[in-house]
Design a protein around this motif. Structure first.
Motif, PDB file in Angstrom:
ATOM      1  N   LYS A 159       0.842  -1.197   0.000  1.00 16.53           N
ATOM      2  CA  LYS A 159       0.000   0.000   0.000  1.00 16.53           C
ATOM      3  C   LYS A 159       0.879   1.250   0.000  1.00 16.53           C
ATOM      4  O   LYS A 159       1.800   1.378   0.793  1.00 16.53           O
ATOM      5  CB  LYS A 159      -0.911   0.012   1.216  1.00 16.53           C
ATOM      6  CG  LYS A 159      -1.886   1.177   1.219  1.00 16.53           C
ATOM      7  CD  LYS A 159      -2.832   1.145   2.419  1.00 16.53           C
ATOM      8  CE  LYS A 159      -3.794   2.327   2.391  1.00 16.53           C
ATOM      9  NZ  LYS A 159      -4.690   2.337   3.563  1.00 16.53           N
ATOM     10  N   GLY A 160       0.582   2.146  -0.925  1.00  9.00           N
ATOM     11  CA  GLY A 160       1.363   3.374  -1.043  1.00  9.00           C
ATOM     12  C   GLY A 160       2.449   3.291  -2.086  1.00  9.00           C
ATOM     13  O   GLY A 160       3.012   4.316  -2.467  1.00  9.00           O
ATOM     14  N   ALA A 161       2.758   2.095  -2.559  1.00  8.83           N
ATOM     15  CA  ALA A 161       3.758   1.951  -3.614  1.00  8.83           C
ATOM     16  C   ALA A 161       3.088   2.064  -4.973  1.00  8.83           C
ATOM     17  O   ALA A 161       2.094   1.396  -5.251  1.00  8.83           O
ATOM     18  CB  ALA A 161       4.480   0.614  -3.492  1.00  8.83           C
ATOM     19  N   ILE A 162       3.615   2.929  -5.804  1.00  8.31           N
ATOM     20  CA  ILE A 162       3.159   3.071  -7.190  1.00  8.31           C
ATOM     21  C   ILE A 162       4.260   2.487  -8.053  1.00  8.31           C
ATOM     22  O   ILE A 162       5.322   3.094  -8.233  1.00  8.31           O
ATOM     23  CB  ILE A 162       2.874   4.538  -7.539  1.00  8.31           C
ATOM     24  CG1 ILE A 162       1.790   5.106  -6.618  1.00  8.31           C
ATOM     25  CG2 ILE A 162       2.452   4.662  -9.005  1.00  8.31           C
ATOM     26  CD1 ILE A 162       1.541   6.602  -6.803  1.00  8.31           C
ATOM     27  N   VAL A 163       4.029   1.292  -8.561  1.00  8.12           N
ATOM     28  CA  VAL A 163       5.086   0.541  -9.228  1.00  8.12           C
ATOM     29  C   VAL A 163       4.806   0.484 -10.728  1.00  8.12           C
ATOM     30  O   VAL A 163       3.755  -0.001 -11.168  1.00  8.12           O
ATOM     31  CB  VAL A 163       5.196  -0.882  -8.653  1.00  8.12           C
ATOM     32  CG1 VAL A 163       6.383  -1.603  -9.270  1.00  8.12           C
ATOM     33  CG2 VAL A 163       5.350  -0.835  -7.129  1.00  8.12           C
ATOM     34  N   ILE A 164       5.757   0.960 -11.509  1.00  6.89           N
ATOM     35  CA  ILE A 164       5.640   1.049 -12.965  1.00  6.89           C
ATOM     36  C   ILE A 164       6.578   0.010 -13.581  1.00  6.89           C
ATOM     37  O   ILE A 164       7.695  -0.184 -13.083  1.00  6.89           O
ATOM     38  CB  ILE A 164       5.996   2.475 -13.435  1.00  6.89           C
ATOM     39  CG1 ILE A 164       5.037   3.491 -12.795  1.00  6.89           C
ATOM     40  CG2 ILE A 164       5.956   2.589 -14.955  1.00  6.89           C
ATOM     41  CD1 ILE A 164       5.466   4.945 -12.955  1.00  6.89           C
ATOM     42  N   PRO A 165       6.168  -0.690 -14.634  1.00  8.71           N
ATOM     43  CA  PRO A 165       6.973  -1.792 -15.179  1.00  8.71           C
ATOM     44  C   PRO A 165       8.134  -1.356 -16.070  1.00  8.71           C
ATOM     45  O   PRO A 165       8.208  -1.686 -17.249  1.00  8.71           O
ATOM     46  CB  PRO A 165       5.950  -2.623 -15.957  1.00  8.71           C
ATOM     47  CG  PRO A 165       4.945  -1.624 -16.416  1.00  8.71           C
ATOM     48  CD  PRO A 165       4.842  -0.615 -15.300  1.00  8.71           C
ATOM     49  N   HIS A 166       9.072  -0.599 -15.479  1.00  3.86           N
ATOM     50  CA  HIS A 166      10.312  -0.192 -16.140  1.00  3.86           C
ATOM     51  C   HIS A 166      10.049   0.446 -17.511  1.00  3.86           C
ATOM     52  O   HIS A 166      10.580   0.034 -18.538  1.00  3.86           O
ATOM     53  CB  HIS A 166      11.260  -1.393 -16.302  1.00  3.86           C
ATOM     54  CG  HIS A 166      12.694  -0.982 -16.415  1.00  3.86           C
ATOM     55  ND1 HIS A 166      13.700  -1.848 -16.776  1.00  3.86           N
ATOM     56  CD2 HIS A 166      13.311   0.223 -16.224  1.00  3.86           C
ATOM     57  CE1 HIS A 166      14.858  -1.217 -16.801  1.00  3.86           C
ATOM     58  NE2 HIS A 166      14.641   0.042 -16.463  1.00  3.86           N
ATOM     59  N   LEU A 167       9.265   1.506 -17.485  1.00  7.99           N
ATOM     60  CA  LEU A 167       8.892   2.205 -18.719  1.00  7.99           C
ATOM     61  C   LEU A 167       9.714   3.465 -18.971  1.00  7.99           C
ATOM     62  O   LEU A 167       9.513   4.134 -19.976  1.00  7.99           O
ATOM     63  CB  LEU A 167       7.408   2.588 -18.662  1.00  7.99           C
ATOM     64  CG  LEU A 167       6.389   1.453 -18.528  1.00  7.99           C
ATOM     65  CD1 LEU A 167       4.979   2.022 -18.499  1.00  7.99           C
ATOM     66  CD2 LEU A 167       6.534   0.465 -19.672  1.00  7.99           C
ATOM     67  N   GLY A 168      10.640   3.795 -18.061  1.00 14.07           N
ATOM     68  CA  GLY A 168      11.320   5.089 -18.114  1.00 14.07           C
ATOM     69  C   GLY A 168      11.804   5.505 -19.485  1.00 14.07           C
ATOM     70  O   GLY A 168      11.470   6.577 -19.977  1.00 14.07           O
ATOM     71  N   ALA A 169      12.620   4.659 -20.109  1.00 16.87           N
ATOM     72  CA  ALA A 169      13.189   5.005 -21.415  1.00 16.87           C
ATOM     73  C   ALA A 169      12.530   4.227 -22.538  1.00 16.87           C
ATOM     74  O   ALA A 169      13.046   4.211 -23.660  1.00 16.87           O
ATOM     75  CB  ALA A 169      14.686   4.740 -21.402  1.00 16.87           C
ATOM     76  N   SER A 170      11.411   3.599 -22.250  1.00 20.13           N
ATOM     77  CA  SER A 170      10.761   2.749 -23.260  1.00 20.13           C
ATOM     78  C   SER A 170       9.815   3.557 -24.134  1.00 20.13           C
ATOM     79  O   SER A 170       8.615   3.292 -24.191  1.00 20.13           O
ATOM     80  CB  SER A 170      10.011   1.602 -22.570  1.00 20.13           C
ATOM     81  OG  SER A 170      10.915   0.768 -21.898  1.00 20.13           O
ATOM     82  N   THR A 171      10.371   4.546 -24.792  1.00 20.37           N
ATOM     83  CA  THR A 171       9.601   5.293 -25.782  1.00 20.37           C
ATOM     84  C   THR A 171      10.285   5.116 -27.137  1.00 20.37           C
ATOM     85  O   THR A 171      11.496   4.858 -27.208  1.00 20.37           O
ATOM     86  CB  THR A 171       9.530   6.795 -25.450  1.00 20.37           C
ATOM     87  OG1 THR A 171      10.845   7.355 -25.556  1.00 20.37           O
ATOM     88  CG2 THR A 171       8.989   7.024 -24.049  1.00 20.37           C
ATOM     89  N   GLU A 172       9.537   5.271 -28.172  1.00 19.34           N
ATOM     90  CA  GLU A 172      10.099   5.151 -29.521  1.00 19.34           C
ATOM     91  C   GLU A 172      11.209   6.168 -29.726  1.00 19.34           C
ATOM     92  O   GLU A 172      12.268   5.860 -30.293  1.00 19.34           O
ATOM     93  CB  GLU A 172       8.986   5.346 -30.557  1.00 19.34           C
ATOM     94  CG  GLU A 172       9.448   5.183 -31.993  1.00 19.34           C
ATOM     95  CD  GLU A 172       8.310   5.343 -32.985  1.00 19.34           C
ATOM     96  OE1 GLU A 172       8.600   5.614 -34.163  1.00 19.34           O
ATOM     97  OE2 GLU A 172       7.135   5.197 -32.574  1.00 19.34           O
ATOM     98  N   GLU A 173      10.978   7.388 -29.210  1.00 23.30           N
ATOM     99  CA  GLU A 173      11.971   8.442 -29.403  1.00 23.30           C
ATOM    100  C   GLU A 173      13.267   8.125 -28.657  1.00 23.30           C
ATOM    101  O   GLU A 173      14.365   8.318 -29.192  1.00 23.30           O
ATOM    102  CB  GLU A 173      11.406   9.784 -28.915  1.00 23.30           C
ATOM    103  CG  GLU A 173      10.251  10.312 -29.732  1.00 23.30           C
ATOM    104  CD  GLU A 173       8.894   9.781 -29.257  1.00 23.30           C
ATOM    105  OE1 GLU A 173       7.865  10.295 -29.722  1.00 23.30           O
ATOM    106  OE2 GLU A 173       8.872   8.839 -28.414  1.00 23.30           O
TER     107      GLU A 173
END
Length: 387
Positions: free
Chosen positions: A263-277
């Motif tokens: 609870k309180g953790a907002i966990v993102i699946p390693h998307l930081g640099a995962s953009t086409e650009e």
């Protein structure tokens, strides 16, 4: 003809930067260069022809840097190429933590069949209201390519930004907004800031830096963001802080069994640099680094050898020597060249920790016998001759 091998899928936009003098090969066994993203390389055996590895990204934990250095293989990364993509996700992470957007969306999904959903939403929304970022204090630990962009963006959002980086580069200092407060120690950020985001590499000195003691210095209700490396945060201490309510939210781009679902953790699946650009930018930079090294011997953005640049080779023959950083190496090189009546047109030498790099331009061809003499010098790791 130079040969390259991709251990991971690499953006075609980047690979198009290669000229007709480069050709892909299906295995790394005959490659002059390897391009990689996340593939693990620690157990790989490197062929004698391999001269360089380029990581299309910033982190190099998947590459055996010292092993490569000892074999005269230069490892490059692409700092800053994916910085904007990470910066945007950090800002998104702050918004997700300040306004309970996720909770509000979940409520709508759970009540999608409610015929009075619009009316009921007006009653329910106060539970997800949250607060604004404007006027809040943000602490940015690490003012490299990403940290500077995050600090400047937060300043534009009206946040009161504090930055800490004892090793900030001149380039980063020039790009940093004048409104950012320069903290003299990291404890100042821990004690004063409502939001804290970390942007430093994973080194022995930084692993676990967001420790139980560091968290103890932070304000109750602080939001901590980690889009750099998972190991920078003591997850056991963070879980305890989330459960107790001392940390309101921990926003991380690194899912682990310890933090997922807390609870309180907002966990993102390693998307930081995962953009086409970002992937395009990283690939283009990696290819340009490889070409400049293979064709001219210039090193830029290496993580295991010093940066060194003598420009285009021109009509000279260029001798490139990767070696240990010990005394009298240049003296031994020049003695061999003088004995063989070779005139030095230009020379430069740089060092980085245990390793050094010497570039020598001569105004004549280099006989194989001379190149072999140079290879036999103690502490020389690799000799290349470009003509």
């Amino acid at each position: 003809m130079y040969k390259y091998h991709c251990l991971n899928p690499i953006s075609g936009v980047g690979l198009e930067e290669f000229t007709e003098n480069y050709a892909p090969v299906s295995t790394p066994d005959t490659a002059d260069a390897i391009l990689v993203r996340s593939a693990a390389m620690h157990d790989m055996e490197f062929a004698p022809e391999l001269k360089a590895v380029a990581r299309a990204g910033a982190g190099v934990n998947n590459i055996p840097l010292e092993k490569c250095a000892e074999q005269g293989i230069v490892v490059f990364n692409t700092p800053g190429a994916n910085a904007n993509g990470v910066k945007e996700l950090v800002i998104a992470g702050m918004l997700l933590a300040s306004r309970d957007i996720i909770g509000g969306i979940s409520w709508v999904q759970e009540n999608e069949e409610d015929g009075n959903i619009a009316k009921d939403a007006e009653k329910a929304k106060k539970a997800f209201a949250g607060c604004e970022l404007q006027g809040k204090k943000l602490g940015v630990i690490g003012l490299g390519a990403i940290g500077v962009l995050v600090a400047n963006a937060a300043d534009h959002l009206g946040m009161d930004v504090y930055g800490y980086d004892p090793y900030v580069s001149v380039d980063s200092a020039w790009r940093l907004s004048r409104n950012v407060h320069h903290a003299t120690n990291v404890d100042e950020l821990y004690e004063q800031c409502d939001y804290i985001t970390v942007h430093v590499p994973a080194l022995d000195s930084t692993k676990g830096m967001i420790s139980r003691d560091a968290i103890g210095l932070m304000k109750k209700g602080v939001v901590v963001l980690n889009f750099a490396r998972n190991v920078l945060v003591d997850e056991e201490a963070m879980v305890d802080a989330l459960v107790s309510g001392h940390v309101k939210h921990y926003v991380t781009d690194f899912p682990t069994p310890e933090i997922a679902g807390v609870k309180g953790a907002i966990v993102i699946p390693h998307l930081g640099a995962s953009t086409e650009e970002s992937e395009d930018n990283c690939a283009k930079m990696a290819v340009k680094e490889l070409m400049n090294y293979l064709e001219n011997g210039n090193i830029k953005n290496s993580v295991n050898y010093p940066d060194c640049d003598m420009g285009l080779r021109g009509n000279n023959t260029r001798i490139l020597l990767l070696h240990h950083n010990v005394p009298n190496m240049i003296g031994q090189f020049t003695k061999i060249l003088a004995r063989d009546n070779m005139n030095i047109a230009d020379l430069t030498n740089k060092s980085k920790g245990k390793y050094a790099y010497t570039m020598i331009d001569v105004d004549s061809e280099v006989p194989e016998g001379v190149a072999e003499e140079l290879r036999q010098v103690n502490n020389v790791l690799r000799v290349r001759v470009i003509s």
